[in-house]
Design an enzyme around this catalytic site. Structure first.
Site, short mmCIF file in Angstrom:
data_model
loop_
_atom_site.label_atom_id
_atom_site.label_comp_id
_atom_site.label_asym_id
_atom_site.label_seq_id
_atom_site.Cartn_x
_atom_site.Cartn_y
_atom_site.Cartn_z
N CYS A 85 36.42 47.64 32.89
CA CYS A 85 36.23 46.24 32.30
C CYS A 85 37.07 46.65 31.00
O CYS A 85 36.75 47.18 30.06
CB CYS A 85 35.10 45.75 32.30
N ILE A 117 43.13 47.38 41.70
CA ILE A 117 43.13 47.84 40.14
C ILE A 117 42.22 46.52 39.57
O ILE A 117 42.28 45.59 39.91
CB ILE A 117 44.41 47.99 39.44
N GLY A 133 40.96 38.09 44.00
CA GLY A 133 40.29 37.69 42.84
C GLY A 133 41.00 36.36 42.27
O GLY A 133 40.41 35.08 42.70
N GLY A 144 46.34 38.19 38.49
CA GLY A 144 47.33 37.50 38.93
C GLY A 144 48.58 38.02 39.73
O GLY A 144 48.78 39.26 39.52
#
Length: 309
Positions: free
Chosen positions: A134, A195, A269, A221
């Site tokens: 993160c 990733i 996601g 994205g």
């Protein structure tokens, strides 16, 4: 799904049996319960829930999300109610659904990762995803995921603390993803996911300040997809454990790129922000492709783009 489709999309990742290879990516669908008005959770391959920390975490202050060309920057900062609330209040609600639930954990220290794994070991979660990547927190996270030694230290501690299948989520913010992948495998990880987001920044030219309160954020994205496909290719060819690919997947064609690059499963996601039903649509697209190609099972396509051995 028609009877003719059978279980062509079924996969098993580190002992976790999934009806399809399409799962949620942690941090983008809450705990899955937020999708109930749009998605049948029973149709998902797996539900990877929002990252958990030992104690409640308020996340980052200020603006947390900024749109970018073909993507978004986020700096949520792992806001969550803590692993205790997840175990006591949220996980029981998820057990009503026939879908593997994978917990995502994030610690500030190696000991915190190990304690989180111990707390989850006696629960009904199907597996544990270790977030060592993160980029939006002040301590831990990315600091562990950019060096083979520190990544292995975290994975080893979690391995010793839990018998659950372990998935290590890797960062793209490294120079050699294969090196990190091999270190996680050697330390006991059962699978890899990659990733996580790329570190990025946006300037608000009217305020003459960084757009995000955290200054930097994680880019996700479609903009990151070519990078993600390349890293999945490199990681999958470096290890023997399964790889879960993610990064800008918004259509079945995108998912197939990752699978042919070597991913045994994929996670969706940020596409769910625009269309919460995107995961189901991607799954339907994979079934259609399997019919068109007369493929016996999705495993035939894993690494299909690799050069002959």
């Amino acid at each position: 799904m028609s009877a003719a489709d059978g279980n062509k999309l079924a996969v098993e990742i580190a002992g976790i049996k999934m009806k399809t290879p399409v799962m949620t990516a942690s941090g983008t669908c809450g705990y899955g319960l937020e999708l109930l008005d749009f998605v049948d959770l029973n149709s998902l391959g797996a539900l990877v829930v929002k990252g958990a920390t030992l104690e409640p975490c308020p996340g980052n202050a200020g603006q947390r999300i900024a749109e970018t060309p073909a993507g978004a920057l986020n700096a949520i900062g792992l806001e969550n109610p803590g692993v205790g609330v997840f175990i006591d209040n949220i996980l029981p609600a998820l057990r009503r659904y026939d879908v593997p639930v994978i917990a995502n954990i994030a610690g500030r220290t190696v000991d915190e990762y190990a304690e989180l794994a111990r707390r989850l070991d006696a629960t009904a979660v199907a597996g544990i995803e270790i977030n060592i990547s993160c980029p939006n927190i002040k301590a831990g996270g990315l600091a562990f995921g950019t060096r083979p030694g520190s990544a292995a230290e975290v994975v080893g501690a979690v391995r010793r603390a839990s018998g659950k299948p372990i998935i290590t989520k890797l960062s793209p913010n490294v120079t050699d993803i294969a090196e990190i992948a091999r270190a996680a495998e050697a330390a006991g990880s059962d699978a890899l996911s990659l990733i996580n987001t790329l570190v990025g920044m946006k300037i608000d030219i009217k305020r003459k300040q960084p757009a995000l309160g955290n200054i930097f954020g994680g880019l996700s994205g479609p903009a990151v997809r070519p990078v993600a496909v390349r890293m999945v290719w490199q990681a999958a060819r470096a290890v023997k454990i399964p790889v879960i690919g993610m990064g800008g997947i918004a259509a079945a064609e995108d998912a197939l790129e990752f699978i042919m690059a070597g991913a045994s499963a994929v996670a969706v996601g940020s596409a769910t922000f625009a269309d919460p039903q995107s995961i189901e649509l991607i799954t339907q697209g994979l079934r259609a492709y399997m019919r068109e190609e007369a493929a016996a099972n999705i495993g035939e396509l894993v690494g299909a783009a690799w050069p002959p051995a």
